[in-house]
Design an enzyme around this catalytic site. Structure first.
Site, PDB file in Angstrom:
ATOM      1  N   ASN A  12       0.875  -1.177   0.000  1.00 43.83           N
ATOM      2  CA  ASN A  12       0.000   0.000   0.000  1.00 43.83           C
ATOM      3  C   ASN A  12       0.911   1.226   0.000  1.00 43.83           C
ATOM      4  O   ASN A  12       1.453   1.612   1.033  1.00 43.83           O
ATOM      5  CB  ASN A  12      -0.881  -0.046   1.257  1.00 43.83           C
ATOM      6  CG  ASN A  12      -1.827   1.131   1.349  1.00 43.83           C
ATOM      7  OD1 ASN A  12      -1.796   2.036   0.499  1.00 43.83           O
ATOM      8  ND2 ASN A  12      -2.657   1.132   2.372  1.00 43.83           N
ATOM      9  N   ARG A  67      -2.767  -2.186  -3.225  1.00 43.78           N
ATOM     10  CA  ARG A  67      -3.959  -1.388  -2.953  1.00 43.78           C
ATOM     11  C   ARG A  67      -3.916  -0.166  -3.870  1.00 43.78           C
ATOM     12  O   ARG A  67      -2.935   0.582  -3.864  1.00 43.78           O
ATOM     13  CB  ARG A  67      -3.968  -0.936  -1.500  1.00 43.78           C
ATOM     14  CG  ARG A  67      -5.171  -0.066  -1.233  1.00 43.78           C
ATOM     15  CD  ARG A  67      -5.135   0.508   0.167  1.00 43.78           C
ATOM     16  NE  ARG A  67      -6.377   1.197   0.419  1.00 43.78           N
ATOM     17  CZ  ARG A  67      -6.467   2.370   1.032  1.00 43.78           C
ATOM     18  NH1 ARG A  67      -5.381   2.984   1.452  1.00 43.78           N
ATOM     19  NH2 ARG A  67      -7.622   2.927   1.234  1.00 43.78           N
ATOM     20  N   HIS A  74     -12.918   2.857   0.577  1.00 44.15           N
ATOM     21  CA  HIS A  74     -12.913   1.834   1.644  1.00 44.15           C
ATOM     22  C   HIS A  74     -13.673   0.585   1.184  1.00 44.15           C
ATOM     23  O   HIS A  74     -14.155  -0.195   2.007  1.00 44.15           O
ATOM     24  CB  HIS A  74     -13.604   2.329   2.939  1.00 44.15           C
ATOM     25  CG  HIS A  74     -12.878   3.400   3.680  1.00 44.15           C
ATOM     26  ND1 HIS A  74     -13.549   4.321   4.455  1.00 44.15           N
ATOM     27  CD2 HIS A  74     -11.571   3.676   3.802  1.00 44.15           C
ATOM     28  CE1 HIS A  74     -12.690   5.149   5.012  1.00 44.15           C
ATOM     29  NE2 HIS A  74     -11.465   4.771   4.627  1.00 44.15           N
ATOM     30  N   ARG A 100     -11.274  15.293   7.911  1.00 46.05           N
ATOM     31  CA  ARG A 100     -12.113  15.713   6.780  1.00 46.05           C
ATOM     32  C   ARG A 100     -13.510  16.086   7.252  1.00 46.05           C
ATOM     33  O   ARG A 100     -14.059  15.429   8.136  1.00 46.05           O
ATOM     34  CB  ARG A 100     -12.241  14.585   5.745  1.00 46.05           C
ATOM     35  CG  ARG A 100     -10.948  14.296   5.044  1.00 46.05           C
ATOM     36  CD  ARG A 100     -11.157  13.233   3.959  1.00 46.05           C
ATOM     37  NE  ARG A 100      -9.949  12.434   3.855  1.00 46.05           N
ATOM     38  CZ  ARG A 100      -9.932  11.112   3.814  1.00 46.05           C
ATOM     39  NH1 ARG A 100     -11.036  10.414   3.831  1.00 46.05           N
ATOM     40  NH2 ARG A 100      -8.789  10.474   3.734  1.00 46.05           N
ATOM     41  N   GLU A 153      -8.047  -5.140   5.785  1.00 40.98           N
ATOM     42  CA  GLU A 153      -7.945  -4.816   4.364  1.00 40.98           C
ATOM     43  C   GLU A 153      -6.809  -5.571   3.688  1.00 40.98           C
ATOM     44  O   GLU A 153      -6.933  -5.966   2.530  1.00 40.98           O
ATOM     45  CB  GLU A 153      -7.776  -3.295   4.190  1.00 40.98           C
ATOM     46  CG  GLU A 153      -9.087  -2.568   4.480  1.00 40.98           C
ATOM     47  CD  GLU A 153      -8.940  -1.053   4.570  1.00 40.98           C
ATOM     48  OE1 GLU A 153      -8.520  -0.571   5.640  1.00 40.98           O
ATOM     49  OE2 GLU A 153      -9.252  -0.362   3.600  1.00 40.98           O
TER      50      GLU A 153
END
Ligand code: ADP
Length: 402
Positions: free
Chosen positions: A8, A89, A178, A237, A381
């Site tokens: 990733n 990813r 996600h 965010r 993940e």
């Protein structure tokens, strides 16, 4: 030889994990941070080894070399345990990729072509893929997209009400992110409850946060949009806001695009409201009865309640609400409060099942509860990427054999 090396690549980091997708065993994992800065940091952890090293690492190619050397020096040696594939990813698959794909030069170009949609993420993902293909040329590489699970959204769920031609020209629509986590978690819920015909809402609440509505195993709605900025309140965010706030701030505060981008992506959310994006601090202050912490938590929960209610309406009901990621897995009070706020839908929680921290997926509803269930499912993940990598390669082998 069934291990997968999951990579990733971020703009200045490289996370990695060597994992067996069948047994879920992690052989060794780690992260290289601050790539390109004066001092970079490498953390590597294997079954019986844990090291942190400060080095100077100029770029992702050097970072991967350091990682491969660590496997060689500290084990497990990749040549001994075997690496079947590398799973990457990739944040944005845009309109092009609705499933994982085996990487070749065209795919690299395809991911690069999506950079305008994800200028912060896709360039780093492409760099990670390039260096890994150079250093590990003998194994297949597979790209697993964060957006892919949401490619099943219908036009009514993914279309923004703006000029249709302009939207088409610039590929503006809801993509969702996600996805690997929402797919893994909703799949685990189906497995645990022994049913596929479920109306599920998954709340992935980490530093980034998103909600999804999954009906009969298929994603029908999600809170993140063209970018990961939309939706829930996150660590830094803002999530949903009136877009006119942007014009207003430009006019009254003289902020330019770069400043507004930074404000909404990096200085907002819990950080903007409370000064720190770590939910643990907010939680501690909440328990201490600090009024501002209560207000901020109420704002955070209000948005969550809003989404769960909306998704129950979109699906025509709800059977399961599942919490995952850093906050979702570790904050029992949040789950309790959410079940209470949603008790009108039939939710209930067993306090004793809900309280302990655990890495196990579990149902925290009272025994024999007839209404919709509340579950906690730790996301994974990396494992999901490894499993999708192997499934993609197996699918191709089956196709070739036909
Ligand atoms: P990401 O992968 O998006 O960076 P994570 O899923 O690791 O995020 O979640 C990070 C968030 O989880 C942080 O805001 C952290 O404070 C929060 N978190 C971790 N432990 C707890 C806890 N015990 N209670 C509440 N929040 C927690």
């Amino acid at each position: 030889m069934s291990n997968v090396l999951v990579l990733n690549a971020g703009s200045s980091s490289l996370k990695y994990q060597l994992v067996n997708p069948v047994t879920s065993e992690v052989l060794a994992d780690g992260i290289v941070e601050k790539i390109g800065e004066d001092v970079s940091r490498v953390k590597h952890e294997g079954v019986s080894v844990k090291v942190t090293r400060d080095l100077q690492i100029a770029d992702h190619a050097e970072a991967l070399k350091v990682v491969l050397d660590l496997y060689e020096d500290l084990g497990p040696r990749l040549s001994e345990v075997g690496v079947a594939a590398v799973g990457h990813r990739v944040v944005h698959g845009g309109p092009t990729y609705s499933a994982p794909v085996v990487i070749n030069d065209d795919v690299v170009a395809g991911i690069e072509a999506l950079v305008p949609l994800a200028p912060l993420h896709n360039p780093a993902n492409v760099t990670g893929i390039r260096v890994a293909r150079q250093m590990l040329p003998d194994v297949p590489h597979v790209a697993v997209f964060d957006t892919a699970f949401f490619s099943t959204l219908k036009p009514e769920a993914y279309t923004y009400a703006i000029d249709a031609d302009l939207a088409k020209q610039h590929h503006i629509r809801r993509y969702g992110f996600h996805g690997t986590s929402h797919q893994y978690v909703s799949g685990k819920v189906s497995e645990l409850l022994g049913r596929d015909d479920l109306k599920q809402v998954v709340l992935h609440l980490g530093n980034g946060a998103s909600a999804s509505a999954v009906k009969n195993g298929v994603a029908v709605d999600t809170s993140m949009g063209l970018t990961p900025l939309e939706g829930l309140i996150m660590g830094t965010r803002s999530g949903d806001l009136d877009p006119a706030i942007i014009f207003h701030l430009h006019r009254v505060a003289g902020m330019d695009l770069a400043e507004l981008d930074d404000l909404l992506n990096k200085q907002s959310g819990i950080k903007g409201l409370y000064g720190d994006n770590d939910m643990r601090k907010l939680e501690t202050d909440w328990y201490a009865g600090i009024p501002k912490a209560h207000l901020v938590m109420d704002i955070y929960r209000h948005r969550l309640t809003h989404y769960v209610g909306a998704y129950a309406a979109v699906m025509g009901g709800i059977d399961v609400l599942t919490f995952t990621a850093g906050v979702g897995e570790n904050d029992p009070q949040l789950r309790l409060d959410m079940a209470e706020a949603l008790s009108f839908l039939g939710f209930a929680i067993d306090r004793e099942k809900n309280a302990p921290r655990s890495k196990e997926a579990r149902n925290v509803s009272p025994d024999g509860h007839e209404g919709p269930q509340v579950m906690v499912v730790p996301t994974n993940e990396e494992l999901a990427i490894a499993q999708q990598t192997v499934a993609t390669l197996d699918g191709i082998r089956v196709d070739l054999a036909d």
